[in-house]
Design a protein around this motif. Structure first.
Motif, PDB file in Angstrom:
ATOM      1  N   PRO A  83     -81.203  13.097  78.078  1.00  5.62           N
ATOM      2  CA  PRO A  83     -81.566  12.316  79.107  1.00  5.62           C
ATOM      3  C   PRO A  83     -82.885  11.330  78.330  1.00  5.62           C
ATOM      4  CG  PRO A  83     -81.511  14.340  80.119  1.00  5.62           C
ATOM      5  CD  PRO A  83     -81.095  14.515  78.637  1.00  5.62           C
ATOM      6  N   ILE A  84     -82.849  10.319  78.318  1.00  2.00           N
ATOM      7  CA  ILE A  84     -84.044   9.499  77.807  1.00  2.00           C
ATOM      8  C   ILE A  84     -84.634   8.465  78.600  1.00  2.00           C
ATOM      9  CG2 ILE A  84     -83.322   9.973  75.163  1.00  2.00           C
ATOM     10  CD1 ILE A  84     -82.661   6.497  76.808  1.00  2.00           C
ATOM     11  N   LYS A  85     -85.597   7.891  78.047  1.00  3.72           N
ATOM     12  CA  LYS A  85     -86.251   6.562  78.728  1.00  3.72           C
ATOM     13  C   LYS A  85     -86.300   5.558  77.659  1.00  3.72           C
ATOM     14  CE  LYS A  85     -89.095   9.109  82.200  1.00  3.72           C
ATOM     15  NZ  LYS A  85     -90.658   9.383  82.555  1.00  3.72           N
ATOM     16  N   LEU A  86     -86.174   4.406  77.958  1.00  2.00           N
ATOM     17  CA  LEU A  86     -85.986   3.238  76.866  1.00  2.00           C
ATOM     18  C   LEU A  86     -87.464   2.319  76.965  1.00  2.00           C
ATOM     19  CD1 LEU A  86     -83.966   1.881  74.916  1.00  2.00           C
ATOM     20  CD2 LEU A  86     -83.848   0.097  76.723  1.00  2.00           C
ATOM     21  N   PHE A  87     -88.109   2.073  76.032  1.00  3.34           N
ATOM     22  CA  PHE A  87     -89.420   1.410  76.031  1.00  3.34           C
ATOM     23  C   PHE A  87     -89.136   0.192  74.943  1.00  3.34           C
ATOM     24  CE2 PHE A  87     -90.490   5.627  77.245  1.00  3.34           C
ATOM     25  CZ  PHE A  87     -91.227   5.533  78.391  1.00  3.34           C
ATOM     26  N   SER A  88     -89.758  -0.949  75.360  1.00  3.41           N
ATOM     27  CA  SER A  88     -89.812  -2.024  74.197  1.00  3.41           C
ATOM     28  C   SER A  88     -90.461  -1.611  72.996  1.00  3.41           C
ATOM     29  CB  SER A  88     -90.281  -3.567  75.034  1.00  3.41           C
ATOM     30  OG  SER A  88     -90.553  -4.353  73.651  1.00  3.41           O
ATOM     31  N   TRP A  91     -85.610   1.063  81.276  1.00  2.00           N
ATOM     32  CA  TRP A  91     -84.089   1.717  81.356  1.00  2.00           C
ATOM     33  C   TRP A  91     -84.207   2.987  81.259  1.00  2.00           C
ATOM     34  CZ3 TRP A  91     -80.313   4.106  78.547  1.00  2.00           C
ATOM     35  CH2 TRP A  91     -79.065   4.330  78.942  1.00  2.00           C
ATOM     36  N   THR A  92     -83.380   3.875  82.000  1.00  2.00           N
ATOM     37  CA  THR A  92     -83.262   5.229  81.973  1.00  2.00           C
ATOM     38  C   THR A  92     -81.695   5.645  81.793  1.00  2.00           C
ATOM     39  OG1 THR A  92     -83.474   5.489  84.403  1.00  2.00           O
ATOM     40  CG2 THR A  92     -85.547   5.695  83.133  1.00  2.00           C
ATOM     41  N   GLY A  93     -81.641   6.563  81.146  1.00  2.00           N
ATOM     42  CA  GLY A  93     -80.212   6.821  81.153  1.00  2.00           C
ATOM     43  C   GLY A  93     -80.085   8.354  80.318  1.00  2.00           C
ATOM     44  N   SER A  94     -79.027   8.212  79.236  1.00  2.00           N
ATOM     45  CA  SER A  94     -78.860   9.686  78.317  1.00  2.00           C
ATOM     46  C   SER A  94     -77.877   9.099  77.310  1.00  2.00           C
ATOM     47  CB  SER A  94     -78.088  10.740  78.965  1.00  2.00           C
ATOM     48  OG  SER A  94     -76.984  10.212  79.543  1.00  2.00           O
ATOM     49  N   ILE A  95     -78.388   9.818  76.059  1.00  2.00           N
ATOM     50  CA  ILE A  95     -77.467   9.412  74.895  1.00  2.00           C
ATOM     51  C   ILE A  95     -76.399  10.442  74.757  1.00  2.00           C
ATOM     52  CG2 ILE A  95     -77.487   9.505  72.204  1.00  2.00           C
ATOM     53  CD1 ILE A  95     -80.506   9.299  72.451  1.00  2.00           C
ATOM     54  N   SER A  96     -75.138  10.165  74.683  1.00  2.00           N
ATOM     55  CA  SER A  96     -73.992  10.732  74.617  1.00  2.00           C
ATOM     56  C   SER A  96     -73.740  11.172  73.285  1.00  2.00           C
ATOM     57  CB  SER A  96     -72.774  10.153  75.299  1.00  2.00           C
ATOM     58  OG  SER A  96     -71.714  10.923  75.079  1.00  2.00           O
ATOM     59  N   PHE A  97     -73.846  12.656  72.917  1.00  2.00           N
ATOM     60  CA  PHE A  97     -73.685  13.031  71.507  1.00  2.00           C
ATOM     61  C   PHE A  97     -72.615  14.172  71.380  1.00  2.00           C
ATOM     62  CE2 PHE A  97     -76.074  15.411  68.042  1.00  2.00           C
ATOM     63  CZ  PHE A  97     -75.176  14.925  66.960  1.00  2.00           C
ATOM     64  N   GLY A  98     -71.449  13.758  71.121  1.00  2.00           N
ATOM     65  CA  GLY A  98     -70.355  14.875  71.271  1.00  2.00           C
ATOM     66  C   GLY A  98     -70.373  15.313  72.598  1.00  2.00           C
TER      67      GLY A  98
END
Length: 258
Positions: free
Chosen positions: A17-22, A5-12
């Motif tokens: 932008p991040i990538k998600l790995f098991s 999964w790719t997306g982003s963390i919304s922090f304020g």
């Protein structure tokens, strides 16, 4: 590792932008199902209920039944339900990790910063580390919305999915003993046994011994070796004297330690 999964963390006002790995993989042995008669491998096929013919994965769509008819959903429909949550891990608030009961924990994932996000990623990770807090988040993965926490683990941010409150079953239907009915002497002895067996938790001490032993049995059977029938310990009965069993447990531990 391959990202799922790719997306982003919304922090304020910050987007990371991040990538998600098991973060985990199974330690159990990968067993195949075979036909008992000739040991042929059992294969599963996706079959059309009406024609009985196999359907290729590319020709399979998802549908939801409404009044005996199916409404077919496209990828764009899933995203349209909440376009932001399908691409964003939204930090809702921060809390102390101890306030989240372990029963809610479900699945851990590693988060890796995407291009240009190293500094912002490090800032969030280090802020979590310094505050000793976890971030409570929500996002959509595989067409399912979930709650999760973000926490630092070594030098990575881990996203750990947690279950919704309504997913935890009520315990009222279970037959359980009442609380604090143990005799004072038995309770004192039990506490001593707990203290005696208490030590600092070290995950490296614990191994999946069952899979290792099972693999040995497999190799032995391949060589034609017969297995001795294991001897099982007798479990104590309700009528057993708990006090004497607690004393014996304490003495057994003392002998092992000496």
């Amino acid at each position: 590792m391959r990202s799922i999964w790719t997306g982003s963390i919304s922090f304020g006002l910050i987007n990371i932008p991040i990538k998600l790995f098991s973060a985990v993989e199974e330690s159990s042995l990968d067993m195949d199902m075979l036909d008992k008669s000739d040991h042929a491998n059992i294969k599963f096929k996706r079959v059309n209920e009406n024609t009985g013919k196999e359907v290729t994965f590319s020709n399979i769509v998802k549908g939801y039944k409404v009044d005996d008819n199916y409404v077919i959903l496209e990828d764009s429909d899933f995203e349209a339900a909440d376009a932001i949550k399908t691409k964003t891990i939204d930090i809702l608030n921060f809390t102390a990790e101890k306030e989240i009961d372990p029963i809610y924990y479900e699945q851990p994932y590693y988060l890796e910063p995407d291009k240009g996000a190293m500094n912002a990623y490090a800032l969030l990770r280090d802020a979590l580390q310094a505050s000793k807090k976890v971030a409570v988040t929500s996002f959509v993965l595989r067409n399912k919305e979930g709650l999760a926490i973000l926490k630092p683990y070594k030098n990575v941010i881990v996203l750990n999915r947690i279950r919704w409150e309504q997913e935890i079953r009520d315990t009222s239907e279970l037959k359980l003993p009442p609380v604090s009915k143990s005799k004072a002497k038995e309770m004192d002895m039990a506490n001593k046994l707990v203290d005696q067996l208490t030590e600092k938790f070290d995950i490296s001490k614990y191994k999946d011994e069952y899979s290792t032993k099972l693999l040995k049995i497999i190799h032995d059977k391949a060589k034609g070796k017969k297995q001795a029938k294991p001897k099982l310990k007798v479990v104590h009965k309700q009528s057993d004297d708990l006090m004497s069993m607690l004393k014996a447990s304490l003495e057994t531990k003392k002998k092992k330690s000496s």
